[in-house]
Design a protein around this motif. Structure first.
Motif, PDB file in Angstrom:
ATOM      1  N   LEU A   1       0.823  -1.204   0.000  1.00 42.61           N
ATOM      2  CA  LEU A   1       0.000   0.000   0.000  1.00 42.61           C
ATOM      3  C   LEU A   1       0.861   1.260   0.000  1.00 42.61           C
TER       4      LEU A   1
ATOM      5  N   VAL B   1       0.747   4.269  -2.833  1.00 43.58           N
ATOM      6  CA  VAL B   1       0.615   5.690  -2.504  1.00 43.58           C
ATOM      7  C   VAL B   1       1.775   6.482  -3.089  1.00 43.58           C
TER       8      VAL B   1
ATOM      9  N   ALA C   1       1.559   9.452  -5.869  1.00 39.63           N
ATOM     10  CA  ALA C   1       2.088  10.790  -5.593  1.00 39.63           C
ATOM     11  C   ALA C   1       3.025  11.260  -6.696  1.00 39.63           C
TER      12      ALA C   1
ATOM     13  N   SER D   1       0.907  14.829   1.457  1.00 39.25           N
ATOM     14  CA  SER D   1       1.249  13.455   1.834  1.00 39.25           C
ATOM     15  C   SER D   1       2.163  13.402   3.062  1.00 39.25           C
TER      16      SER D   1
ATOM     17  N   ASN E   1      -6.852   5.563   7.005  1.00 39.21           N
ATOM     18  CA  ASN E   1      -6.195   6.485   6.089  1.00 39.21           C
ATOM     19  C   ASN E   1      -6.053   5.888   4.687  1.00 39.21           C
ATOM     20  N   THR E   2      -5.942   4.590   4.590  1.00 41.15           N
ATOM     21  CA  THR E   2      -5.717   3.924   3.314  1.00 41.15           C
ATOM     22  C   THR E   2      -6.991   3.721   2.513  1.00 41.15           C
TER      23      THR E   2
ATOM     24  N   LEU F   1      -7.605   5.956  -0.451  1.00 41.35           N
ATOM     25  CA  LEU F   1      -6.607   5.759  -1.489  1.00 41.35           C
ATOM     26  C   LEU F   1      -6.905   4.533  -2.345  1.00 41.35           C
TER      27      LEU F   1
END
Length: 90
Positions: A5, A9, A13, A37, A68-69, A72
Motif C-alpha cells: 500500500l 501511494v 504521488a 502526503s 487512512n488507506t 486511497l
C-alpha cells in the motif's frame, strides 16, 4: 500488505501531478501533493501512537493506517484521467 500500500501511494504521488495538471502547473501541483502526503504521514504516525496508548496493545496502532488507506483504494478508480488541453500561445 502495508509495504504494498505504501508503494501504491508513492506511485500515485509521483504520477498524478503530471496527469492532472497543465505543464506549467506541474511544479505547484507536485509541491501540494508532497506537502499533503507528508503532513498526512505525520498525523497518521501520531494518531497511531495515540491509538496504541489508548488501546493498550499494538494492534490498535494499525487502525489509523487502515482508515487512512481506504480513500486511497477507492478514489483512484473514480478519477477520470485526461491530459489538460494546451492553449496555443502567440
Amino acid at each position: 500488505m502495508l509495504g504494498f500500500l505504501g508503494a501504491v501511494v508513492f506511485t500515485l504521488a509521483l504520477t498524478l501531478p503530471p496527469l492532472l495538471s497543465a505543464p506549467a502547473d506541474i511544479g505547484r501541483m507536485s509541491a501540494a501533493v508532497f506537502a499533503t502526503s507528508y503532513t498526512q504521514a505525520l498525523l497518521v504516525s501520531v494518531l497511531s501512537g495515540a491509538a496504541w496508548d489508548l488501546g493498550g496493545t499494538a494492534r490498535f496502532a494499525f487502525l489509523p493506517m487502515a482508515i487512512n488507506t481506504l480513500p486511497l483504494l477507492i478514489l483512484p478508480a473514480l478519477m477520470h484521467f485526461r491530459r489538460p488541453q494546451q492553449t496555443a500561445s502567440s
